[in-house]
Design an enzyme around this catalytic site. Sequence first.
Site, PDB file in Angstrom:
ATOM      1  N   TYR A 137     -93.786 -48.652  -1.964  1.00 55.21           N
ATOM      2  CA  TYR A 137     -93.469 -48.840  -3.384  1.00 55.21           C
ATOM      3  C   TYR A 137     -93.611 -50.325  -3.760  1.00 55.21           C
ATOM      4  CZ  TYR A 137     -90.772 -48.288  -7.741  1.00 55.21           C
ATOM      5  OH  TYR A 137     -90.370 -48.265  -9.062  1.00 55.21           O
TER       6      TYR A 137
HETATM    7  P1  NAD Z   1     -89.400 -40.343 -13.512  1.00 52.63           P
HETATM    8  O1  NAD Z   1     -89.519 -39.694 -12.165  1.00 52.63           O
HETATM    9  O2  NAD Z   1     -88.319 -39.904 -14.432  1.00 52.63           O
HETATM   10  O3  NAD Z   1     -90.793 -40.254 -14.302  1.00 52.63           O
HETATM   11  C1  NAD Z   1     -92.030 -40.491 -13.679  1.00 52.63           C
HETATM   12  C2  NAD Z   1     -93.038 -39.505 -14.236  1.00 52.63           C
HETATM   13  O4  NAD Z   1     -94.322 -39.769 -13.619  1.00 52.63           O
HETATM   14  C3  NAD Z   1     -92.685 -38.035 -13.916  1.00 52.63           C
HETATM   15  O5  NAD Z   1     -92.680 -37.246 -15.088  1.00 52.63           O
HETATM   16  C4  NAD Z   1     -93.786 -37.595 -12.941  1.00 52.63           C
HETATM   17  O6  NAD Z   1     -94.123 -36.224 -13.053  1.00 52.63           O
HETATM   18  C5  NAD Z   1     -94.943 -38.515 -13.375  1.00 52.63           C
HETATM   19  N1  NAD Z   1     -95.957 -38.627 -12.321  1.00 52.63           N
HETATM   20  C6  NAD Z   1     -95.751 -38.801 -10.988  1.00 52.63           C
HETATM   21  N2  NAD Z   1     -96.927 -38.786 -10.340  1.00 52.63           N
HETATM   22  C7  NAD Z   1     -97.897 -38.614 -11.268  1.00 52.63           C
HETATM   23  C8  NAD Z   1     -99.312 -38.508 -11.209  1.00 52.63           C
HETATM   24  N3  NAD Z   1     -99.972 -38.583 -10.044  1.00 52.63           N
HETATM   25  N4  NAD Z   1    -100.002 -38.326 -12.364  1.00 52.63           N
HETATM   26  C9  NAD Z   1     -99.351 -38.234 -13.551  1.00 52.63           C
HETATM   27  N5  NAD Z   1     -97.988 -38.319 -13.660  1.00 52.63           N
HETATM   28  C10 NAD Z   1     -97.291 -38.502 -12.538  1.00 52.63           C
HETATM   29  O7  NAD Z   1     -89.248 -41.904 -13.221  1.00 52.63           O
HETATM   30  P2  NAD Z   1     -88.988 -43.155 -14.200  1.00 52.63           P
HETATM   31  O8  NAD Z   1     -87.787 -43.848 -13.677  1.00 52.63           O
HETATM   32  O9  NAD Z   1     -89.056 -42.780 -15.615  1.00 52.63           O
HETATM   33  O10 NAD Z   1     -90.226 -44.046 -13.767  1.00 52.63           O
HETATM   34  C11 NAD Z   1     -91.228 -44.476 -14.660  1.00 52.63           C
HETATM   35  C12 NAD Z   1     -91.863 -45.730 -14.088  1.00 52.63           C
HETATM   36  O11 NAD Z   1     -90.877 -46.768 -14.016  1.00 52.63           O
HETATM   37  C13 NAD Z   1     -92.392 -45.567 -12.656  1.00 52.63           C
HETATM   38  O12 NAD Z   1     -93.616 -46.234 -12.524  1.00 52.63           O
HETATM   39  C14 NAD Z   1     -91.331 -46.247 -11.812  1.00 52.63           C
HETATM   40  O13 NAD Z   1     -91.829 -46.707 -10.594  1.00 52.63           O
HETATM   41  C15 NAD Z   1     -90.899 -47.362 -12.742  1.00 52.63           C
HETATM   42  N6  NAD Z   1     -89.578 -47.910 -12.423  1.00 52.63           N
HETATM   43  C16 NAD Z   1     -88.467 -47.136 -12.507  1.00 52.63           C
HETATM   44  C17 NAD Z   1     -87.229 -47.690 -12.200  1.00 52.63           C
HETATM   45  C18 NAD Z   1     -85.965 -46.872 -12.269  1.00 52.63           C
HETATM   46  O14 NAD Z   1     -84.966 -47.261 -11.665  1.00 52.63           O
HETATM   47  N7  NAD Z   1     -85.927 -45.775 -12.976  1.00 52.63           N
HETATM   48  C19 NAD Z   1     -87.131 -49.037 -11.829  1.00 52.63           C
HETATM   49  C20 NAD Z   1     -88.303 -49.797 -11.758  1.00 52.63           C
HETATM   50  C21 NAD Z   1     -89.522 -49.235 -12.065  1.00 52.63           C
END
Ligand code: NAD
Length: 250
Positions: free
Chosen positions: A157
């Site tokens: 990651y």
């Molecule tokens: P989440 O799991 O709620 O949403 C992520 C979405 O991406 C899901 O709907 C999933 O189905 C979709 N996805 C996964 N693989 C995919 C693919 N191959 N093609 C198309 N869609 C795909 O997570 P989130 O927390 O909303 O995360 C959104 C972004 O924010 C991510 O990139 C994550 O790494 C980043 N992020 C999240 C956090 C946190 O704590 N929530 C912190 C830092 C960064």
Amino acid sequence: MDKIIYNFKNKTALVTGGAQGFGLDIAKRFLNSGAKVIIWDIDSKILEKTVKDLNNSNLSSSIVDVTNYKEVENCTNEITKNLNIDILINNAGITGPTAPLWEYDLDMWKKVVDINLMGTFNCCRSIVPTMIKNNYGRIVNVASVAGKDGNANASAYSVGKAGIIGLTKSLGKELADKNIAVNAVTPAGAKTRILDQMTKEHVQRMLSKVPRGRFLEVEEFTSLVCWLSSEENTFSTAAVFDISGGRSTY
Ligand code: NAD
């Protein structure tokens, strides 16, 4: 507190991974601000429910795996028959398992890097030419504080997100002579479904590093993404915007 509504009338925004979490909240704020929104997500069940719940004629969606370049390209071509893509939010991502590098499952390591980094590359590779043609674009790549600091037991990651930061700096410079801005954002932990992929101890460790002493709210994150996506952002590009509650002070 009321959230600022930007003027996204006459703009079309594409949000990857927008069926839930950060992406969904961003999609909602864009819709409330007058944009047409397209969500791409791999999770057909959640995507279908989200689109039904939002029930908005300015919203459309496709099941797209961002790691599949052909699929990304075909869907881009389909959209751009009728619309310009003005805003691209590369948000789809997974954290993968929590494990030390020397025990990390080989296939999972590749998968985590593929979705986070190659997914972002594929969407930029496919959509940037249309932005160049229109001389307009705002791209926000969702990285993570893990890409700056490197989280223990999350090497795949951290690498994927660090890669997004490098990609943003390169692409932003390549497009700097056009009205196209490319920026990355580095959020700390927020309570979305993604946290279920990590152990409780890992999440607690992440939280303990945040001077604000709490999780990031998705609406706070959306506010930053919206400004970076707006016409008002006429200068910032190739940059990394921190939203880590004081964790990463660089
Ligand atoms: P989440 O799991 O709620 O949403 C992520 C979405 O991406 C899901 O709907 C999933 O189905 C979709 N996805 C996964 N693989 C995919 C693919 N191959 N093609 C198309 N869609 C795909 O997570 P989130 O927390 O909303 O995360 C959104 C972004 O924010 C991510 O990139 C994550 O790494 C980043 N992020 C999240 C956090 C946190 O704590 N929530 C912190 C830092 C960064």
